[in-house]
Design a protein around this motif. Structure first.
Motif, PDB file in Angstrom:
ATOM      1  N   THR A   6     -52.648 -43.647   2.528  1.00 14.61           N
ATOM      2  CA  THR A   6     -51.098 -43.826   2.359  1.00 14.61           C
ATOM      3  C   THR A   6     -50.620 -43.769   3.888  1.00 14.61           C
ATOM      4  O   THR A   6     -50.637 -42.750   4.492  1.00 14.61           O
ATOM      5  N   TRP A   8     -47.596 -42.995   5.689  1.00 18.24           N
ATOM      6  CA  TRP A   8     -46.293 -42.350   5.280  1.00 18.24           C
ATOM      7  C   TRP A   8     -45.237 -42.448   6.421  1.00 18.24           C
ATOM      8  O   TRP A   8     -45.532 -42.720   7.464  1.00 18.24           O
ATOM      9  N   GLN A   9     -44.044 -42.831   5.431  1.00 18.78           N
ATOM     10  CA  GLN A   9     -42.770 -43.012   6.520  1.00 18.78           C
ATOM     11  C   GLN A   9     -41.800 -42.069   6.114  1.00 18.78           C
ATOM     12  O   GLN A   9     -41.361 -42.128   4.819  1.00 18.78           O
ATOM     13  N   ASN A  10     -41.272 -41.484   6.888  1.00 17.22           N
ATOM     14  CA  ASN A  10     -39.896 -40.581   6.524  1.00 17.22           C
ATOM     15  C   ASN A  10     -38.742 -41.164   5.785  1.00 17.22           C
ATOM     16  O   ASN A  10     -38.537 -42.314   6.074  1.00 17.22           O
ATOM     17  N   THR A  13     -41.601 -43.192   2.110  1.00 18.35           N
ATOM     18  CA  THR A  13     -42.628 -42.869   1.167  1.00 18.35           C
ATOM     19  C   THR A  13     -42.262 -41.551   0.559  1.00 18.35           C
ATOM     20  O   THR A  13     -42.076 -40.624   1.047  1.00 18.35           O
ATOM     21  N   ILE A  15     -42.868 -38.213  -1.605  1.00 19.96           N
ATOM     22  CA  ILE A  15     -43.917 -37.210  -1.570  1.00 19.96           C
ATOM     23  C   ILE A  15     -44.103 -36.627  -2.957  1.00 19.96           C
ATOM     24  O   ILE A  15     -43.420 -35.744  -3.639  1.00 19.96           O
ATOM     25  N   ASN A  19     -48.981 -40.232  -4.606  1.00 22.47           N
ATOM     26  CA  ASN A  19     -49.439 -39.872  -3.154  1.00 22.47           C
ATOM     27  C   ASN A  19     -50.075 -38.998  -3.061  1.00 22.47           C
ATOM     28  O   ASN A  19     -51.083 -38.780  -1.829  1.00 22.47           O
TER      29      ASN A  19
ATOM     30  N   GLU B  15     -43.640 -37.417   8.006  1.00 21.25           N
ATOM     31  CA  GLU B  15     -44.622 -38.372   8.306  1.00 21.25           C
ATOM     32  C   GLU B  15     -45.640 -38.044   9.390  1.00 21.25           C
ATOM     33  O   GLU B  15     -46.794 -38.401   9.012  1.00 21.25           O
ATOM     34  N   LEU B  18     -48.236 -35.373   7.476  1.00 20.85           N
ATOM     35  CA  LEU B  18     -48.964 -36.344   6.348  1.00 20.85           C
ATOM     36  C   LEU B  18     -49.756 -37.255   7.044  1.00 20.85           C
ATOM     37  O   LEU B  18     -50.959 -37.615   6.396  1.00 20.85           O
ATOM     38  N   ASN B  19     -49.432 -37.968   7.727  1.00 21.52           N
ATOM     39  CA  ASN B  19     -50.399 -39.149   8.634  1.00 21.52           C
ATOM     40  C   ASN B  19     -51.429 -38.558   8.860  1.00 21.52           C
ATOM     41  O   ASN B  19     -52.840 -39.060   8.977  1.00 21.52           O
ATOM     42  N   GLU B  22     -53.941 -37.826   6.140  1.00 25.16           N
ATOM     43  CA  GLU B  22     -54.580 -38.993   5.921  1.00 25.16           C
ATOM     44  C   GLU B  22     -55.552 -39.742   7.012  1.00 25.16           C
ATOM     45  O   GLU B  22     -56.718 -39.933   6.534  1.00 25.16           O
TER      46      GLU B  22
END
Lengths: 86, 337
Positions: A6, A8-10, A13, A15, A19, B15, B18-19, B22
């Protein structure tokens, strides 16, 4: 095969359950796969080692048999000549 | 893996963090994939190895069949001569003296002899080198495993000596493994030990045929007498001595009275003569000598005399028998398993 990340974009995306469970499932899959792979790899390495030993033993046996055949051919020929049998 | 230790307010669920998670999962997933590639490679190797082994097994089967067929052929050939007279010439304690002693005579007479080679003295000064023994073997001579040295075989040392010498002749290719020759041993002093029967028993656990050349005990095949007449050729023996008669006896001759008549059929007398009869029992005579024994002051009339050997070979060649090596004689007598 393969984990789908995934990106992620603040503030974009979510939470959410989907996801986060994707992460959990990814971790669980890898753990299981690594365990299985380790078991399989060990087993295959053992099989390969056994086969290599068998291959060496067979090669030695072949050499011995070839030597015996050569010797037997020579002996048969010599004794056949000796006793006058063609 | 860059593990994140979550703590209230230290990391934001945002971001970057979490990235990072990932990416770690993906990297581990890739590693797992790489391991699977290794697995595939090993599986390919295993498949290839199985093919090689399968081919080897086919070859082993083919060679085993060839060997079985050759054994059958050899046994069939041997039946043509089984029961007939055999004579073997053997150089005992075969040292370098063989090369100037008996060997030139064997070559000149075009016969092949058995050579009782002291296996524990190979490559020692005065004895034959391994290369020379192999050369003689390739010429058709019959190198045999001879326990020599200054010791007698005893119940205690027999297992080590016999098995070690047998291993040496196998490893050095003096004999071909699996052939009858590796199961022959010549040991001179087994009968001197207080327990000759016990020694022969123990030796029989390692070899099949033991030739007790130097003693009064005859030859054993797991205690079965090989029925070999053993004659020592030296200055005191040879043509014109008891040896000549013994050779005749072993080759189907009997000494019997023969009447003589003149041209008109009148009896004019008779004499004891050696007469060959095909129905007479025929044996296996081993005529052995010591090429190294040349010092008359030391050994008296037991010394080796080349002319004697030459005469006996000439005589044997006139008889109705075959000159064979020990290995050939055992094959003829017992066939091959």
């Amino acid at each position: 095969m393969g984990y789908t990340k995934t990106v992620w974009q603040n503030n974009i995306t979510p939470i959410d359950e989907t996801n986060m469970n994707n992460i959990e499932n990814g971790i669980e899959d890898i753990e299981m796969q690594n365990t299985n792979n380790a078991i399989l790899l060990t087993s295959l390495q053992e099989q390969l080692a056994t086969l290599k030993t068998q291959e060496i033993n067979n090669a030695n046996l072949l050499n011995t048999l070839q030597a015996q055949v050569n010797s037997m051919q020579a002996t048969t020929s010599t004794i056949a000549n000796l006793v006058g049998v063609s | 893996m860059n593990k994140i230790y979550w703590d209230d307010f230290d990391y934001l669920v945002e971001e970057t963090t979490l990235n990072s998670i990932e990416n770690d999962i993906k990297a581990n997933d890739d590693d797992s994939f790489s391991t699977q590639n290794q697995i595939v490679q090993i599986q390919t190797q295993i498949t290839s190895m199985l093919n090689i082994i399968s081919n080897q097994q086919a070859l082993i089967k083919a060679l085993t069949n060839t060997l079985t067929s050759l054994k059958a052929t050899l046994n069939n050939v041997l039946t043509h001569y089984r029961g007939m007279a055999m004579v073997t010439f053997m150089d005992d304690d075969c040292s370098q003296a063989l090369l100037t002693g008996a060997y030139p005579i064997y070559e000149a007479k075009e016969i092949k002899a058995s050579l009782a080679c002291p296996i524990d003295l190979v490559d020692v000064d005065g004895y034959l080198s391994l290369a020379k023994i192999l050369e003689l073997k390739n010429e058709g001579y019959d190198p045999l495993n001879h326990i020599k040295g200054d010791y007698a075989l005893s119940p205690t040392n027999t297992p080590a000596l016999v098995s070690r010498c047998k291993q040496f002749i196998q490893d050095s290719c003096i004999v071909t493994p699996g052939t009858i020759t590796e199961d022959i041993i010549v040991y001179p002093f087994g009968n001197i030990d207080p327990n000759p029967t016990q020694v022969a028993n123990i030796a029989g656990e390692y070899i099949k045929y033991a030739l007790d050349v130097g003693g009064t005990t005859n030859l054993y095949n797991n205690f079965d007498d090989l029925e070999i007449a053993r004659l020592y050729l030296c200055q005191a023996t040879g043509m014109g001595t008891f040896m000549e008669d013994e050779i005749k006896k072993g080759t189907g001759y009997v000494n019997k009275w023969v009447d003589h008549y003149n041209s008109t059929g009148k009896w004019i007398g008779g004499d004891m003569e050696w007469v060959y009869d095909d129905s007479n029992p025929k044996g296996w005579t081993v005529i052995f000598n010591h090429s190294w024994m040349l010092d008359a002051d030391k050994y008296g009339d037991k010394i080796f005399v080349p002319q004697k050997l030459s005469e006996v070979v000439d005589f044997v060649k006139t008889l109705n028998c075959k000159i064979v090596t020990i290995t050939q004689g055992l094959l003829i007598k017992y066939g091959i398993e």
